[in-house]
Enzyme design. Structure first.
Site, PDB file in Angstrom:
ATOM      1  N   ASP A  21      40.446 -33.378  -6.313  1.00  0.00           N
ATOM      2  CA  ASP A  21      41.794 -33.347  -5.856  1.00  0.00           C
ATOM      3  C   ASP A  21      41.849 -32.042  -4.848  1.00  0.00           C
ATOM      4  OD1 ASP A  21      44.409 -33.322  -6.374  1.00  0.00           O
ATOM      5  OD2 ASP A  21      44.058 -31.705  -6.896  1.00  0.00           O
ATOM      6  N   LEU A  22      43.059 -32.704  -3.540  1.00  0.00           N
ATOM      7  CA  LEU A  22      42.787 -31.246  -3.178  1.00  0.00           C
ATOM      8  C   LEU A  22      44.142 -30.052  -3.107  1.00  0.00           C
ATOM      9  CD1 LEU A  22      43.794 -33.834   0.538  1.00  0.00           C
ATOM     10  CD2 LEU A  22      41.934 -32.171  -0.003  1.00  0.00           C
ATOM     11  N   ASP A  23      44.432 -30.568  -3.757  1.00  0.00           N
ATOM     12  CA  ASP A  23      46.272 -29.275  -3.858  1.00  0.00           C
ATOM     13  C   ASP A  23      45.865 -28.517  -4.953  1.00  0.00           C
ATOM     14  OD1 ASP A  23      47.741 -28.971  -1.389  1.00  0.00           O
ATOM     15  OD2 ASP A  23      47.589 -31.030  -1.921  1.00  0.00           O
ATOM     16  N   GLY A  81      46.982 -36.718  -4.275  1.00  0.00           N
ATOM     17  CA  GLY A  81      48.516 -37.320  -3.959  1.00  0.00           C
ATOM     18  C   GLY A  81      49.102 -37.500  -2.802  1.00  0.00           C
ATOM     19  N   ASP A  83      43.010 -30.675 -11.191  1.00  0.00           N
ATOM     20  CA  ASP A  83      43.935 -29.575 -11.394  1.00  0.00           C
ATOM     21  C   ASP A  83      45.455 -30.041 -12.922  1.00  0.00           C
ATOM     22  OD1 ASP A  83      45.533 -30.013  -9.191  1.00  0.00           O
ATOM     23  OD2 ASP A  83      46.456 -27.903  -9.619  1.00  0.00           O
ATOM     24  N   ASN A 100      48.455 -35.515 -12.287  1.00  0.00           N
ATOM     25  CA  ASN A 100      48.025 -36.810 -12.104  1.00  0.00           C
ATOM     26  C   ASN A 100      46.492 -37.104 -12.395  1.00  0.00           C
ATOM     27  OD1 ASN A 100      48.056 -34.262 -10.273  1.00  0.00           O
ATOM     28  ND2 ASN A 100      48.247 -36.295  -8.792  1.00  0.00           N
TER      29      ASN A 100
END
Length: 286
Positions: free
Chosen positions: A7-9, A42, A235, A238
């Site tokens: 994931d990124l954020d 996302g 985290d 999603n």
């Protein structure tokens, strides 16, 4: 060979929205040993690619919560919402004057009155998010500037007049409890969509088949990697579909408590190089 989905954020990106040298070095070492690393976020694919370009990273990605899967510019899979669902959701959001973004194959579209919708939402009872800085709150709520990626409309139907765009996701900013609760209840009645959240202040709506789990599976198939040899690191809610699909699921130290409970392991936070720690431990055996 293993497949590592990041994931990124809140995961690969620090709170300063940067990929640390420690994380980059761990990714590069994993790649040097023949492993595949992908981003599963996302964010819109174009937005993800801009971030990757900053760090000279050429890796597979899944954007819009897995609704669009790409490998080095080639689209491997795209799951778009059907027109009936689009109209139902957009009409409901406009009725509530909720601020939202529409992720499409032609960029991101927002209502022209985004700022007015945010102001209206802020007049209502606001959701309190512990630890959310004023700077981050402003970044979340401010109206983006028009660009090659960002466009505005007076009414969502404009997206279908000149050229019919394919829509992969609605991103809804939910600043107060009533709107978020009522919208969730409304969405639960639409059998052909799925909705999730990547932050306490949003709801994200896609086709029911557009999720990070299916994106992880698609890249695994593309590279001939067995699902038991996949690792997912994230985290938030999603990320759950890819956690459920992956051979090993790793929650960040800053992850939502429920996310930590369902994962196989927990690493350090995104400000403590949690991604590097997980790669070193579970891939590089350091």
């Amino acid at each position: 060979m293993k497949l590592i989905a990041l994931d990124l954020d809140g995961t690969l990106l620090s709170t300063e929205m940067k990929i640390t040298n420690e994380n980059l070095e761990a990714i590069q070492e994993a790649q040097s040993q023949g492993n595949i690393v992908m981003i599963c976020s996302g964010r819109a694919p174009e937005d993800i690619q801009q971030i990757l370009n900053r760090y000279a990273m050429s890796i597979p990605l899944a954007g819009s919560n897995g609704s669009v899967v790409q490998d080095r510019g080639r689209v491997l899979n795209r799951v778009s919402m059907n027109p009936e669902d689009i109209h139902k959701i957009a009409e409901k959001l406009d009725e509530e004057r909720a601020p939202y973004r529409i992720y499409t194959d032609d960029g991101i579209y927002l209502p022209a009155d985004w700022s007015e919708r945010v102001e209206l939402a802020m007049e209502r009872e606001k959701i309190h998010v512990e630890g959310l800085s004023d700077e981050t709150y402003q970044r979340i709520t401010e109206q983006p500037q028009r660009s090659s990626l960002i466009n505005f409309f007076d009414h969502y139907s404009e997206l279908f007049k000149e050229k019919e765009v394919a829509i992969q996701k609605f991103f809804v900013l939910t600043l107060n409890h009533r709107i978020k609760s009522e919208l969730a209840t409304y969405l639960e009645e639409i059998a052909t969509i799925g909705f999730t959240s990547s932050h306490p202040l949003n709801i994200e709506v896609m086709d029911k088949n557009g999720n990070k789990g299916n994106a992880l599976k698609r890249i695994a198939e593309h590279y001939g990697i067995a699902m038991e040899d996949t690792i997912a690191i994230g985290d938030n809610f999603n990320d759950i579909p890819m956690f459920e699909m992956a051979g090993l699921s790793v929650a960040m130290g800053n992850a939502e408590p429920l996310v930590k409970e369902i994962c196989d392991a927990v690493t350090y936070s995104n400000d403590e190089n949690g991604v590097a720690h997980a790669i070193n431990k579970y891939i590089l055996n350091k």
